[in-house]
Design a protein around this motif. Structure first.
Motif, short mmCIF file in Angstrom:
data_model
loop_
_atom_site.label_atom_id
_atom_site.label_comp_id
_atom_site.label_asym_id
_atom_site.label_seq_id
_atom_site.Cartn_x
_atom_site.Cartn_y
_atom_site.Cartn_z
N GLU A 1 0.73 -1.51 -0.08
CA GLU A 1 -0.14 -0.13 -0.02
C GLU A 1 0.94 1.29 -0.12
OE1 GLU A 1 -3.38 0.15 2.57
OE2 GLU A 1 -3.69 -1.86 2.43
N TRP B 1 -10.42 -9.38 -3.29
CA TRP B 1 -10.25 -8.37 -2.64
C TRP B 1 -11.68 -7.54 -2.40
CZ3 TRP B 1 -10.76 -3.02 -2.29
CH2 TRP B 1 -9.98 -2.39 -1.24
N GLU C 1 -13.73 -9.37 0.07
CA GLU C 1 -13.34 -9.01 1.33
C GLU C 1 -13.61 -7.61 1.89
OE1 GLU C 1 -9.74 -12.43 0.96
OE2 GLU C 1 -9.14 -10.27 0.93
N HIS C 2 -13.47 -6.63 0.94
CA HIS C 2 -13.89 -5.30 1.37
C HIS C 2 -15.14 -4.87 0.65
CE1 HIS C 2 -9.56 -6.04 1.66
NE2 HIS C 2 -9.47 -4.83 2.67
N GLU D 1 -17.24 -2.86 1.84
CA GLU D 1 -17.73 -1.49 2.10
C GLU D 1 -17.08 -0.50 1.06
OE1 GLU D 1 -15.38 -3.13 3.51
OE2 GLU D 1 -13.59 -2.19 3.75
N VAL D 2 -16.01 -0.81 0.13
CA VAL D 2 -15.23 -0.03 -0.83
C VAL D 2 -16.09 -0.50 -2.16
CG1 VAL D 2 -13.22 0.30 -1.87
CG2 VAL D 2 -13.18 -0.64 0.34
N ASN E 1 -20.22 -4.56 -5.07
CA ASN E 1 -19.33 -3.48 -4.93
C ASN E 1 -18.70 -3.13 -6.11
OD1 ASN E 1 -17.97 -5.71 -4.04
ND2 ASN E 1 -16.92 -4.52 -2.82
#
Lengths: 411, 296
Positions: free
Chosen positions: A409, B184, B187-188, B190-191, B209
């Motif tokens: 990141e 990913w 797993e996310h 909310e994004v 999403n």
């Protein structure tokens, strides 16, 4: 090595009593045993048109097209996740498969009869995209190599059930059914009623022999469909040989013919097999040889490599067909002379001529186990090449997958 | 210097990351006074043009066969390999799988002599070079240069807009890490993730999403990046550089990536100032190294 998942495409269902049916019947179980039955998918659309079924533990897929059923071949190949199309059959009806192979949509190996002279362009274009061409005969192999094909493998002959096809004493009941006698000269023709099989020229040879030497007690069993490419009823009538002829019940032939066990008995009753035509292979020749029965064959094609006991005859002329394939025509006079020669020997020996050498040759070289071993070599080589030349998009190594999972990141 | 710049396309007009790079280098080369000529399948070059006085920059030229390199070696024509992916030793280019068997690849057998015959090899990043050396450790001895993709910081910058969610560019293509990025996303939840640059498998539903937002022209990309907080990129094959990562970073996005992004393998890829500096000067340094090698 990548495990093969084979779409096996011959036009006839393995249970069918034809050359292609027989190939499937014996080779497929051995391929299944070697590579796993779940990895052999059969696509043999003739007599298998509408349903998915199973044969000897292997999936059989339907098709609705004649010839090779090419309308579904790509869909079957992709849906079944096959990585090899093993096709058995003639070159001239090939349509879509060469295009699919050229576009790398299928990996295509063709077990192919070479039963034409020269190399017409339309044939070259059809078979060049094959990854491998495996000819039925050494004659075919030489012909393809002579024309600079670089995708030719060593020829693989068509096998025989060598436990079944063996010399046996004449079955008197069968002799009677065939119209054969112990003192007659018993001729056998086993051939599909196709123009290329030269049945008419062979019947003409029999007429010539009768004309020249009417004392020879000829008998003929003609194992075919009497109506096909030719109307053999008319031919027999025209040639005046109906009195010595026996042929099978046409209805029985429509139902799929005669069982192999019965055919062995028929061959063992004959004095000679006539198979004077330009063959890609010629199963009836090896069947006769397995029983020790002499064969009269054509001196063009694989006869010389398959016949240990018999007489080769020269063709009389070549004929070019509308698809630009040229084939030699059998010479009725040469066939009649060969028949006369064999009758002389038959009379001298006093018993039916049988060749131990021919029987041994078949036992040594043509068992399906031996043929399958040769196929395993070819298939393994193709799979090795598939891997070596990265024909599939390779999946990333474990190392890459690990790195792909290590996040970075940056704000 | 008289230079033949060999590439598969007319990079002055053809869109694409490699072509943008070639275009920038080509224009910089002409600015520096070199006599540059494009060599591609349309603009062919005769054997008479290939002389020891001419330098050939082989910029991933798929159209040039090995015989041409043999010819150049025989005639003493100097050439530089400018590698954009894994051609010519991996026919799947960006799908290069880094498998043990790659070391014995038949393509390596064919091409290694012509790679070793170059005056210099130019890779796009340390990761790109390392991945190449895994197939061809023989190239370790070769003079080389690591050349990041030229990205103009005047075209990619933070516009101070309000940002939210994440953007991924071309990530729905398998070699760009489709599986990883969708994992990913799951797993996310909310994004919100917008996918730009096409979806080769539109029949497979995306997580709720995720949204395929199609494509936009290159000159709109800075504005697009500026709408998003995060740039998401998780390739599963070693990407040589990935100019979109540099573009998005310069445009103010936070980067979520992995160890298979060439750009992130540069030590200087840690601040926007350094990225701007290195990507701005990429073409100039490219030519300095080429000139140095040519003049010995």
């Amino acid at each position: 090595m990548i495990k093969p998942r084979i779409l096996f495409n011959a036009k006839d269902f393995p249970g069918f009593n034809s050359g292609y049916g027989i190939i499937g019947r014996y080779l497929l179980p051995l391929l299944g045993e070697h590579y796993g039955k779940e990895n052999i998918i059969i696509y043999a659309p003739i007599y298998q048109r509408d349903t998915v079924t199973e044969w000897e533990g292997m999936k059989v897929l339907p098709g609705i097209s004649w010839d090779y059923g090419e309308n579904l071949i790509l869909e079957h190949y992709q849906h079944e996740r096959c990585n090899l199309l093993l096709q058995v059959g003639d070159a001239w009806p090939l349509g879509i498969v060469p295009d699919l192979a050229s576009n790398d949509e299928i990996l295509w190996v063709q077990w192919i009869p070479v039963d034409w002279l020269g190399m017409p362009k339309n044939i070259i274009n059809r078979i060049r995209p094959a990854h491998k061409l495996v000819p039925f005969s050494k004659y075919g192999e030489n012909s393809l190599r002579k024309h600079n094909f670089t995708n030719v493998e060593k020829a693989i002959w068509i096998g025989l059930n060598t436990d079944l096809w063996r010399p046996a004493p004449r079955d008197e009941q069968v002799m009677e059914l065939l119209g054969f006698g112990n003192d007659t000269f018993n001729l056998l023709i086993v051939a599909a009623n196709q123009e290329r099989k030269g049945i008419f020229q062979q019947l003409e040879a029999i007429r010539l022999l009768r004309q020249v030497d009417p004392d020879i007690p000829l008998r003929l069993y003609l194992h075919t469909q009497m109506r096909g490419d030719r109307d053999l009823y008319a031919d027999v009538d025209e040639l005046g040989i109906g009195d010595i002829l026996v042929y099978p019940d046409p209805y029985l032939m429509k139902l799929g013919g005669i069982k192999e066990e019965e055919m062995v008995k028929i061959f063992n009753c004959a004095d000679v097999l006539l198979n004077v035509c330009f063959e890609g292979f010629g199963i009836s020749m090896t069947q006769a040889q397995a029983c020790g029965v002499p064969v009269i064959y054509l001196l063009e094609g694989p006869g010389d490599e398959l016949v240990v006991s018999g007489i080769g005859t020269t063709p009389i002329a070549n004929v070019t067909h509308p698809n630009m394939m040229t084939t030699p025509l059998p010479n009725p006079m040469a066939i009649a002379q060969s028949l006369a020669e064999l009758w002389k020997r038959r009379v001298l020996e006093g018993v039916p001529m049988r060749s131990e050498g021919a029987t041994q040759f078949v036992q040594d070289n043509l068992s399906w186990g031996k043929i399958a071993e040769q196929w395993f070599e070819v298939i393994d080589k193709v799979m090795w090449e598939r891997e070596r030349y990265c024909m599939d998009i390779p999946s990333p190594s474990e190392e890459l997958l690990t790195k792909a999972g290590r996040m970075r990141e940056l704000e | 210097m008289k230079i033949l710049y060999a590439q598969d396309f007319d990079f002055l007009t053809h869109p694409g990351g490699a072509q943008l790079t070639d275009k920038a280098h080509f224009l910089e080369g002409t600015r520096r006074g070199h006599d540059l000529k494009i060599w591609n399948p349309v603009a062919e070059v005769s054997e008479d043009d290939l002389t020891p006085e001419v330098l050939v920059i082989a910029s991933n030229p798929h159209f040039l066969p090995a015989d041409t390199f043999q010819f150049m070696l025989d005639r003493g024509v100097p050439y530089v390999w400018f590698l954009h992916d894994y051609l010519p030793v991996c026919k799947y280019r960006l799908f290069y799988p880094l498998r043990d068997s790659c070391v014995d690849c038949y393509l390596k057998e064919r091409w290694l002599p012509y790679l070793l015959g170059a005056k210099m090899i130019i890779w796009l990043s340390p990761l790109h070079r390392d991945s190449w050396l895994r197939i061809c450790p023989e190239l370790e001895i070769m003079p080389y240069h690591l050349s990041p993709s030229p990205v103009d910081p005047n075209s990619f910058y933070d516009m101070g807009m309000e940002r939210s969610g994440a953007i991924a560019v071309e990530s729905l293509h398998p070699f760009k890490g489709r599986d990883q990025v969708l994992k990913w996303a799951e797993e996310h939840p909310e994004v919100q993730i917008d996918f730009l640059g096409g979806n080769p498998m539109p029949q497979i539903p995306l997580p709720p999403n995720c949204k395929d937002v199609g494509s936009v022209p290159g000159n709109k990309m800075n504005e697009v990046y500026n709408h998003y907080e995060t740039f998401l990129h998780l390739p599963q094959n070693p990407s040589p550089f990935d100019r979109t990562v540099a573009e998005a970073y310069l445009a103010g996005c936070k980067i979520i990536g992995n160890e298979l992004i060439g750009a992130l393998s540069y030590v200087w890829f840690s601040s926007r100032e350094q990225v701007a500096e290195c990507c701005r000067n990429s073409s100039r340094i490219f030519w300095e190294r080429v000139e140095e090698v040519f003049h010995g």
